[in-house]
Design a protein around this motif. Structure first.
Motif, PDB file in Angstrom:
ATOM      1  N   ALA A 234     -20.720 -29.060 -23.959  1.00 27.80           N
ATOM      2  CA  ALA A 234     -22.003 -28.370 -24.149  1.00 27.80           C
ATOM      3  C   ALA A 234     -23.149 -29.183 -23.571  1.00 27.80           C
ATOM      4  CB  ALA A 234     -22.231 -28.089 -25.630  1.00 27.80           C
ATOM      5  N   THR A 235     -23.074 -30.504 -23.741  1.00 25.78           N
ATOM      6  CA  THR A 235     -24.140 -31.366 -23.244  1.00 25.78           C
ATOM      7  C   THR A 235     -24.291 -31.254 -21.737  1.00 25.78           C
ATOM      8  OG1 THR A 235     -23.798 -32.938 -25.052  1.00 25.78           O
ATOM      9  CG2 THR A 235     -24.950 -33.749 -23.099  1.00 25.78           C
ATOM     10  N   GLU A 236     -23.185 -31.048 -21.046  1.00 24.11           N
ATOM     11  CA  GLU A 236     -23.206 -31.006 -19.592  1.00 24.11           C
ATOM     12  C   GLU A 236     -23.467 -29.610 -19.023  1.00 24.11           C
ATOM     13  OE1 GLU A 236     -19.339 -32.445 -18.747  1.00 24.11           O
ATOM     14  OE2 GLU A 236     -19.787 -34.536 -19.293  1.00 24.11           O
ATOM     15  N   SER A 237     -23.573 -28.610 -19.883  1.00 26.42           N
ATOM     16  CA  SER A 237     -23.642 -27.228 -19.399  1.00 26.42           C
ATOM     17  C   SER A 237     -25.074 -26.678 -19.376  1.00 26.42           C
ATOM     18  CB  SER A 237     -22.790 -26.317 -20.283  1.00 26.42           C
ATOM     19  OG  SER A 237     -22.940 -24.967 -19.890  1.00 26.42           O
ATOM     20  N   PRO A 238     -25.552 -26.207 -18.224  1.00 25.01           N
ATOM     21  CA  PRO A 238     -26.870 -25.561 -18.181  1.00 25.01           C
ATOM     22  C   PRO A 238     -26.889 -24.250 -18.962  1.00 25.01           C
ATOM     23  CG  PRO A 238     -25.728 -25.274 -16.093  1.00 25.01           C
ATOM     24  CD  PRO A 238     -24.919 -26.241 -16.896  1.00 25.01           C
ATOM     25  N   TYR A 239     -25.722 -23.638 -19.167  1.00 25.32           N
ATOM     26  CA  TYR A 239     -25.664 -22.382 -19.908  1.00 25.32           C
ATOM     27  C   TYR A 239     -26.077 -22.581 -21.362  1.00 25.32           C
ATOM     28  CZ  TYR A 239     -23.282 -20.347 -15.902  1.00 25.32           C
ATOM     29  OH  TYR A 239     -22.990 -19.882 -14.639  1.00 25.32           O
ATOM     30  N   VAL A 240     -25.792 -23.749 -21.896  1.00 27.26           N
ATOM     31  CA  VAL A 240     -26.174 -24.036 -23.279  1.00 27.26           C
ATOM     32  C   VAL A 240     -27.683 -24.241 -23.381  1.00 27.26           C
ATOM     33  CG1 VAL A 240     -25.864 -25.577 -25.242  1.00 27.26           C
ATOM     34  CG2 VAL A 240     -23.917 -25.007 -23.767  1.00 27.26           C
ATOM     35  N   ARG A 241     -28.232 -25.011 -22.449  1.00 28.42           N
ATOM     36  CA  ARG A 241     -29.690 -25.193 -22.431  1.00 28.42           C
ATOM     37  C   ARG A 241     -30.390 -23.844 -22.255  1.00 28.42           C
ATOM     38  NH1 ARG A 241     -32.322 -30.144 -21.234  1.00 28.42           N
ATOM     39  NH2 ARG A 241     -30.918 -31.941 -21.255  1.00 28.42           N
ATOM     40  N   ASN A 242     -29.843 -23.008 -21.399  1.00 27.72           N
ATOM     41  CA  ASN A 242     -30.421 -21.690 -21.176  1.00 27.72           C
ATOM     42  C   ASN A 242     -30.389 -20.857 -22.453  1.00 27.72           C
ATOM     43  OD1 ASN A 242     -31.239 -19.372 -19.275  1.00 27.72           O
ATOM     44  ND2 ASN A 242     -29.360 -18.578 -20.183  1.00 27.72           N
ATOM     45  N   TRP A 243     -29.243 -20.852 -23.133  1.00 28.10           N
ATOM     46  CA  TRP A 243     -29.122 -20.117 -24.398  1.00 28.10           C
ATOM     47  C   TRP A 243     -30.117 -20.637 -25.429  1.00 28.10           C
ATOM     48  CZ3 TRP A 243     -27.538 -22.647 -28.921  1.00 28.10           C
ATOM     49  CH2 TRP A 243     -27.410 -21.832 -30.055  1.00 28.10           C
ATOM     50  N   TYR A 244     -30.235 -21.942 -25.522  1.00 23.79           N
ATOM     51  CA  TYR A 244     -31.137 -22.528 -26.510  1.00 23.79           C
ATOM     52  C   TYR A 244     -32.591 -22.157 -26.212  1.00 23.79           C
ATOM     53  CZ  TYR A 244     -33.325 -26.000 -29.556  1.00 23.79           C
ATOM     54  OH  TYR A 244     -34.085 -26.611 -30.520  1.00 23.79           O
ATOM     55  N   PHE A 245     -32.970 -22.190 -24.935  1.00 24.30           N
ATOM     56  CA  PHE A 245     -34.345 -21.837 -24.589  1.00 24.30           C
ATOM     57  C   PHE A 245     -34.671 -20.432 -25.049  1.00 24.30           C
ATOM     58  CE2 PHE A 245     -37.237 -19.541 -21.771  1.00 24.30           C
ATOM     59  CZ  PHE A 245     -38.386 -20.307 -21.918  1.00 24.30           C
TER      60      PHE A 245
END
Length: 358
Positions: free
Chosen positions: A52-63
């Motif tokens: 998760a730390t390495e995934s931009p998809y997680v940052r995108n979801w969190y935003f």
């Protein structure tokens, strides 16, 4: 945001996540984590945190679920800006690295992504390519109230959606929430009405609905329900609701069954009912149209008649300041107009010496 988005993902995983090509779940045999790039099943929490730390998809979801405004219209507006319906996350993040821009009325909007964080900016679209250092910088989105009050000549702007927003300013670094606040301050309710229209929920109040609610000094507008009222309202719409006068797209008509003949314009955001400026103008024109017609006779040369037509057009289209003093061939040229007044007006200011009959 470092760490917070991973903690949030782990906490939400038992409920299941399916957003922008990110799929996360917590099953009896461990966690499932899927994106277009990776596919993990049956992993433990430590592994989940690592991927998760390495995934931009997680940052995108969190935003989109923890940082972006959660009000539906503002959320949709931010998604529209970065083209979320046309681009997947990878395409968007590539584009965001260089910045994604759009226009909204006379506003130039932009969003960029650096270190996983989105930064928004707003400026006048005429200043899109101007260096930030030569613009007045603002960080409080409510400063838009003062900026929007006057045009470049210092004249008061009674209509916030008039195409006369002054230039020379910028909001270079705004959060998502500050950004939509700034846009909504420049153009009140445009985001909400734009969203309602997209959702098929725009509630339109037509001319008849609106004037029926008028009371007091504005109640006189209701008299435009006479046989020629429809033509009067067409004149009002042509005078006030043209693209050259307002950036909204007029969606209201004479009534629910009767469309106006005048085009409603091409603005990005809809106008759902006659505004206060339209009603105020209609009140004055109602009183003027109530006057009895008189016949006046003037003697004009063909060129003088055409010049009067040129003057009216120039004033109506706001072009008088664009006519150079040296351009005597322009009908609305100041010196040529002064010559016409000197020739045709008497000492009391009557055209061709004919007094106005009341």
């Amino acid at each position: 945001m470092d760490g917070e988005y991973v903690d949030a993902l782990v906490a939400t995983a038992p409920d299941g996540i399916a957003f922008d090509d990110l799929h996360v779940a917590h099953e009896t045999d461990g966690y499932t984590f899927q994106t277009p790039d990776v596919d993990h099943s049956g992993i433990d929490e430590e592994t989940l945190r690592t991927v998760a730390t390495e995934s931009p998809y997680v940052r995108n979801w969190y935003f989109w679920h923890a940082i972006a405004p959660q009000k539906a219209d503002r959320w949709a507006f931010l998604r529209w800006l970065e083209g979320a319906q046309q681009r997947d996350v990878a395409e968007r993040y590539d584009a965001l690295a260089d910045g994604i821009s759009a226009t909204w009325g006379e506003l130039h909007l932009s969003v960029t992504l650096a270190d996983g964080e989105r930064t928004y900016s707003v400026r006048h679209r005429a200043d899109a390519d101007v260096g930030t250092s030569v613009l007045d910088e603002h960080d409080d989105p409510l400063d838009a109230r003062e900026i929007a009050k006057h045009d470049d000549d210092g004249d008061y702007r009674p209509l916030k959606t008039a195409p006369s927003l002054r230039t020379g300013w910028t909001f270079p670094e705004l959060t998502a929430s500050e950004f939509v606040t700034a846009v909504d301050t420049f153009y009140p309710a445009t985001i909400a009405n734009w969203h309602r229209e997209r959702e098929g929920e725009l509630d339109v109040n037509h001319w008849r609905d609106t004037v029926d609610r008028q009371t007091g000094i504005y109640g006189v507008v209701r008299t435009w329900d006479r046989g020629d009222g429809y033509e009067h309202v067409n004149w009002v719409a042509e005078a006030c609701c043209d693209d050259s006068q307002c950036l909204k797209r007029r969606e209201w008509q004479y009534d629910e069954e009767t469309e106006l003949d005048v085009d409603g314009g091409s603005g990005e955001f809809p106008c759902r009912e006659p505004c206060s400026l339209v009603i105020a103008g209609a009140r004055k024109w109602t009183k003027l149209e109530g006057e009895e017609s008189q016949t006046y006779e003037f003697e004009l040369t063909p060129s003088e008649k055409e010049q009067i037509e040129d003057i009216i057009d120039a004033v109506a289209d706001g072009e008088t300041e664009d006519i150079r003093e040296a351009d005597i061939y322009e009908g609305a040229n100041r010196y040529r107009t002064r010559f016409l007044r000197a020739k045709l007006f008497d000492d009391e200011g009557n055209l061709d010496g004919v007094e106005t009959e009341q």
